[in-house]
Motif scaffolding. Structure first.
Motif, PDB file in Angstrom:
ATOM      1  N   ASN A  42     -10.455   7.333  -0.191  1.00  0.00           N
ATOM      2  CA  ASN A  42      -9.784   6.889  -1.407  1.00  0.00           C
ATOM      3  C   ASN A  42      -9.124   5.529  -1.231  1.00  0.00           C
ATOM      4  O   ASN A  42      -7.975   5.313  -1.600  1.00  0.00           O
ATOM      5  CB  ASN A  42      -8.752   7.940  -1.863  1.00  0.00           C
ATOM      6  CG  ASN A  42      -8.230   7.690  -3.265  1.00  0.00           C
ATOM      7  OD1 ASN A  42      -8.912   7.069  -4.069  1.00  0.00           O
ATOM      8  ND2 ASN A  42      -7.038   8.171  -3.543  1.00  0.00           N
ATOM      9  N   TYR A  77       2.264   9.525  -5.558  1.00  0.00           N
ATOM     10  CA  TYR A  77       2.651  10.848  -5.056  1.00  0.00           C
ATOM     11  C   TYR A  77       3.808  11.418  -5.877  1.00  0.00           C
ATOM     12  O   TYR A  77       3.803  12.571  -6.296  1.00  0.00           O
ATOM     13  CB  TYR A  77       3.050  10.725  -3.584  1.00  0.00           C
ATOM     14  CG  TYR A  77       3.129  12.025  -2.829  1.00  0.00           C
ATOM     15  CD1 TYR A  77       1.992  12.785  -2.576  1.00  0.00           C
ATOM     16  CD2 TYR A  77       4.351  12.478  -2.329  1.00  0.00           C
ATOM     17  CE1 TYR A  77       2.071  13.967  -1.853  1.00  0.00           C
ATOM     18  CE2 TYR A  77       4.436  13.648  -1.604  1.00  0.00           C
ATOM     19  CZ  TYR A  77       3.290  14.389  -1.365  1.00  0.00           C
ATOM     20  OH  TYR A  77       3.363  15.570  -0.650  1.00  0.00           O
ATOM     21  N   ARG A  95       2.652   1.850  -3.357  1.00  0.00           N
ATOM     22  CA  ARG A  95       1.713   2.350  -4.362  1.00  0.00           C
ATOM     23  C   ARG A  95       1.441   3.847  -4.145  1.00  0.00           C
ATOM     24  O   ARG A  95       1.473   4.646  -5.088  1.00  0.00           O
ATOM     25  CB  ARG A  95       0.405   1.568  -4.306  1.00  0.00           C
ATOM     26  CG  ARG A  95      -0.615   2.008  -5.355  1.00  0.00           C
ATOM     27  CD  ARG A  95      -1.982   1.424  -5.077  1.00  0.00           C
ATOM     28  NE  ARG A  95      -1.973  -0.024  -5.162  1.00  0.00           N
ATOM     29  CZ  ARG A  95      -2.505  -0.839  -4.253  1.00  0.00           C
ATOM     30  NH1 ARG A  95      -3.090  -0.350  -3.174  1.00  0.00           N
ATOM     31  NH2 ARG A  95      -2.457  -2.143  -4.419  1.00  0.00           N
ATOM     32  N   SER A  96       1.209   4.226  -2.893  1.00  0.00           N
ATOM     33  CA  SER A  96       0.941   5.630  -2.587  1.00  0.00           C
ATOM     34  C   SER A  96       2.147   6.513  -2.888  1.00  0.00           C
ATOM     35  O   SER A  96       2.013   7.619  -3.418  1.00  0.00           O
ATOM     36  CB  SER A  96       0.535   5.783  -1.120  1.00  0.00           C
ATOM     37  OG  SER A  96      -0.693   5.137  -0.856  1.00  0.00           O
ATOM     38  N   ARG A 100       0.833  -1.212   0.000  1.00  0.00           N
ATOM     39  CA  ARG A 100       0.000   0.000   0.000  1.00  0.00           C
ATOM     40  C   ARG A 100       0.863   1.257   0.000  1.00  0.00           C
ATOM     41  O   ARG A 100       0.605   2.204  -0.732  1.00  0.00           O
ATOM     42  CB  ARG A 100      -0.887   0.024   1.239  1.00  0.00           C
ATOM     43  CG  ARG A 100      -2.012  -0.983   1.279  1.00  0.00           C
ATOM     44  CD  ARG A 100      -2.845  -0.738   2.530  1.00  0.00           C
ATOM     45  NE  ARG A 100      -3.806  -1.783   2.772  1.00  0.00           N
ATOM     46  CZ  ARG A 100      -5.062  -1.768   2.312  1.00  0.00           C
ATOM     47  NH1 ARG A 100      -5.483  -0.748   1.599  1.00  0.00           N
ATOM     48  NH2 ARG A 100      -5.879  -2.762   2.597  1.00  0.00           N
ATOM     49  N   THR A 105      -2.425   7.794   9.143  1.00  0.00           N
ATOM     50  CA  THR A 105      -3.605   7.639   8.295  1.00  0.00           C
ATOM     51  C   THR A 105      -4.824   7.249   9.119  1.00  0.00           C
ATOM     52  O   THR A 105      -5.904   7.850   8.995  1.00  0.00           O
ATOM     53  CB  THR A 105      -3.349   6.579   7.207  1.00  0.00           C
ATOM     54  OG1 THR A 105      -2.293   7.014   6.360  1.00  0.00           O
ATOM     55  CG2 THR A 105      -4.594   6.338   6.366  1.00  0.00           C
ATOM     56  N   ASN A 107      -7.994   3.944   1.378  1.00  0.00           N
ATOM     57  CA  ASN A 107      -6.855   3.733   2.267  1.00  0.00           C
ATOM     58  C   ASN A 107      -7.191   2.630   3.272  1.00  0.00           C
ATOM     59  O   ASN A 107      -8.319   2.136   3.335  1.00  0.00           O
ATOM     60  CB  ASN A 107      -6.447   5.040   2.956  1.00  0.00           C
ATOM     61  CG  ASN A 107      -7.492   5.551   3.941  1.00  0.00           C
ATOM     62  OD1 ASN A 107      -8.142   4.794   4.647  1.00  0.00           O
ATOM     63  ND2 ASN A 107      -7.657   6.867   3.992  1.00  0.00           N
ATOM     64  N   ALA A 117       1.664  10.931   1.647  1.00  0.00           N
ATOM     65  CA  ALA A 117       1.397  10.346   0.328  1.00  0.00           C
ATOM     66  C   ALA A 117       0.032   9.668   0.264  1.00  0.00           C
ATOM     67  O   ALA A 117      -0.528   9.493  -0.813  1.00  0.00           O
ATOM     68  CB  ALA A 117       2.491   9.340  -0.031  1.00  0.00           C
ATOM     69  N   THR A 118      -0.507   9.272   1.423  1.00  0.00           N
ATOM     70  CA  THR A 118      -1.806   8.599   1.470  1.00  0.00           C
ATOM     71  C   THR A 118      -2.904   9.607   1.788  1.00  0.00           C
ATOM     72  O   THR A 118      -2.753  10.433   2.692  1.00  0.00           O
ATOM     73  CB  THR A 118      -1.802   7.500   2.551  1.00  0.00           C
ATOM     74  OG1 THR A 118      -0.773   6.552   2.244  1.00  0.00           O
ATOM     75  CG2 THR A 118      -3.132   6.789   2.612  1.00  0.00           C
ATOM     76  N   ASP A 119      -4.004   9.538   1.053  1.00  0.00           N
ATOM     77  CA  ASP A 119      -5.151  10.395   1.332  1.00  0.00           C
ATOM     78  C   ASP A 119      -5.895   9.821   2.537  1.00  0.00           C
ATOM     79  O   ASP A 119      -6.652   8.870   2.419  1.00  0.00           O
ATOM     80  CB  ASP A 119      -6.077  10.466   0.113  1.00  0.00           C
ATOM     81  CG  ASP A 119      -7.236  11.428   0.313  1.00  0.00           C
ATOM     82  OD1 ASP A 119      -7.382  11.971   1.438  1.00  0.00           O
ATOM     83  OD2 ASP A 119      -8.011  11.635  -0.630  1.00  0.00           O
TER      84      ASP A 119
END
Length: 360
Positions: A168, A69, A64-65, A61, A202, A170, A162-164
């Motif tokens: 989205n 980003y 990917r983020s 994860r 997060t 997460n 980088a993670t919303d």
């Protein structure tokens, strides 16, 4: 008015983002397993199984983020050499995404890194750049990025941004969607390790944003800096034997303000809990999962001592197959001077009676 001649660059970017998003779509979601506890306890425990990602860990994860980003900020372009300071699962996952985009990837890591970890990174198409002094991996990564004109991912700085965290797909949103039909759908606690700090940031931000009554507990292995850094950002520690979560310094992505509780966990307890979890569930888990499970059980014992009910969620961070020569090796434990017996007794007694007694 001037414009940049970037039609070709934008076409490559669009295709790169499509490939990363397609990977997410193929991967769907990870399972939320019920941990076997007596139903009459009134407290339920769940393991979010991140080991089923294509690269076998929670770090899929993050990678990917970080790639999305970097792509959307214009830091990663066609031909960019991607560099990361990591000898663990993040490097494996980032090597996977770099290969997906046809980009060179270099993992900067201590020379003491196990051959098994190096082989995993190389299997995904990465190159391992070894350094003698582990404390130099950050500076060496920056140097290589400057030398090659590449991009230093810097997971320890960018993991929390980088993670919303509002949604989205997460990990926080996924957990709460999967909990919706359980008997205690809003967890009392979510327990996670502090690797980069990105996961706790997060989840902690998400529960505040959604106005949920969930609290976040961060577990930290012995000698790591995060436990002391919860109140002192200048705290330092040393290298951890529990891969993926302990750090010798408080990383920039750690956000102490969204953490409600912290527990420091002895390495022997982490390993004992990983082995116990594997026996009880039939799923071989890594050491960081053991750390998280020890903290989750501690919170469950606390709820029971107060006569309260609810649910607790933690993470199955990666599979134990990667640690056959360490956490699951009695010879390795002896060489490290680690005795897990007292902690195994605590876990066996808790599983049988619900009584939690600290090891003597």
């Amino acid at each position: 008015m001037g414009t940049r001649p970037e039609s070709g660059e934008r076409a490559w970017l669009n295709e790169a983002i499509r490939r990363v998003e397609a990977d997410a779509n193929r991967s769907a979601d990870t399972h939320l397993h019920v941990f076997p506890l007596p139903e009459d306890w009134g407290v339920d425990l769940y393991l979010k199984d991140e080991s089923v990602h294509p690269t076998g860990s929670l770090k899929h994860r993050l990678a990917r983020s970080l790639f999305l980003y970097g792509l959307c900020n214009g830091w990663i372009c066609e031909g960019t050499t991607v560099i990361e300071a990591s000898s663990g699962s993040t490097a494996v996952s980032e090597a996977y995404f770099a290969r997906l985009l046809g980009l060179p990837f270099v993992a900067v890591m201590p020379r003491s890194t196990s051959p098994e970890k190096i082989a995993l990174i190389e299997f995904q198409g990465g190159v391992c750049h070894l350094v003698d002094d582990p404390s130099t991996i950050y500076d060496e990564s920056r140097r290589l990025a400057e030398e090659t004109g590449g991009h230093y991912m810097d997971q320890f700085t960018y993991a929390e941004r980088a993670t919303d965290w509002r949604g989205n797909n997460n990990i926080a949103e996924s957990i709460f969607e999967q909990m919706a039909r359980e008997r205690h759908p809003v967890p009392r606690w979510v327990v996670v390790g502090a690797g980069t700090g990105g996961t706790s940031a997060t989840i902690g931000r998400y529960v505040r944003y959604r106005r949920l009554d969930t609290q976040v507990c961060v577990v930290d292995p012995e000698n790591s800096a995060f436990f002391a850094g919860w109140t002192d950002p200048d705290a330092t520690g040393s290298a951890s034997r529990i891969e993926g979560i302990g750090r010798p310094r408080v990383e920039p992505s750690f956000v102490p303000g969204v953490v409600d509780a912290m527990i420091t966990v002895p390495d022997a307890a982490s390993i004992a809990a990983a082995r116990w979890c594997s026996r009880v569930t039939g799923r071989l888990v890594g050491g960081s999962t053991g750390t998280a499970l020890w903290g989750a059980l501690h919170q469950i014992a606390d709820l029971r001592s107060r006569g309260e009910q609810g649910s607790v969620v933690t993470l199955l961070c990666d599979g134990g197959e990667r640690y056959a020569d360490t956490y699951y090796s009695d010879a390795w434990l002896d060489a490290q001077g680690i005795d897990i017996t007292p902690y195994e007794r605590v876990l066996e007694e808790f599983g049988a009676s619900g009584v939690w007694e600290s090891p003597t």
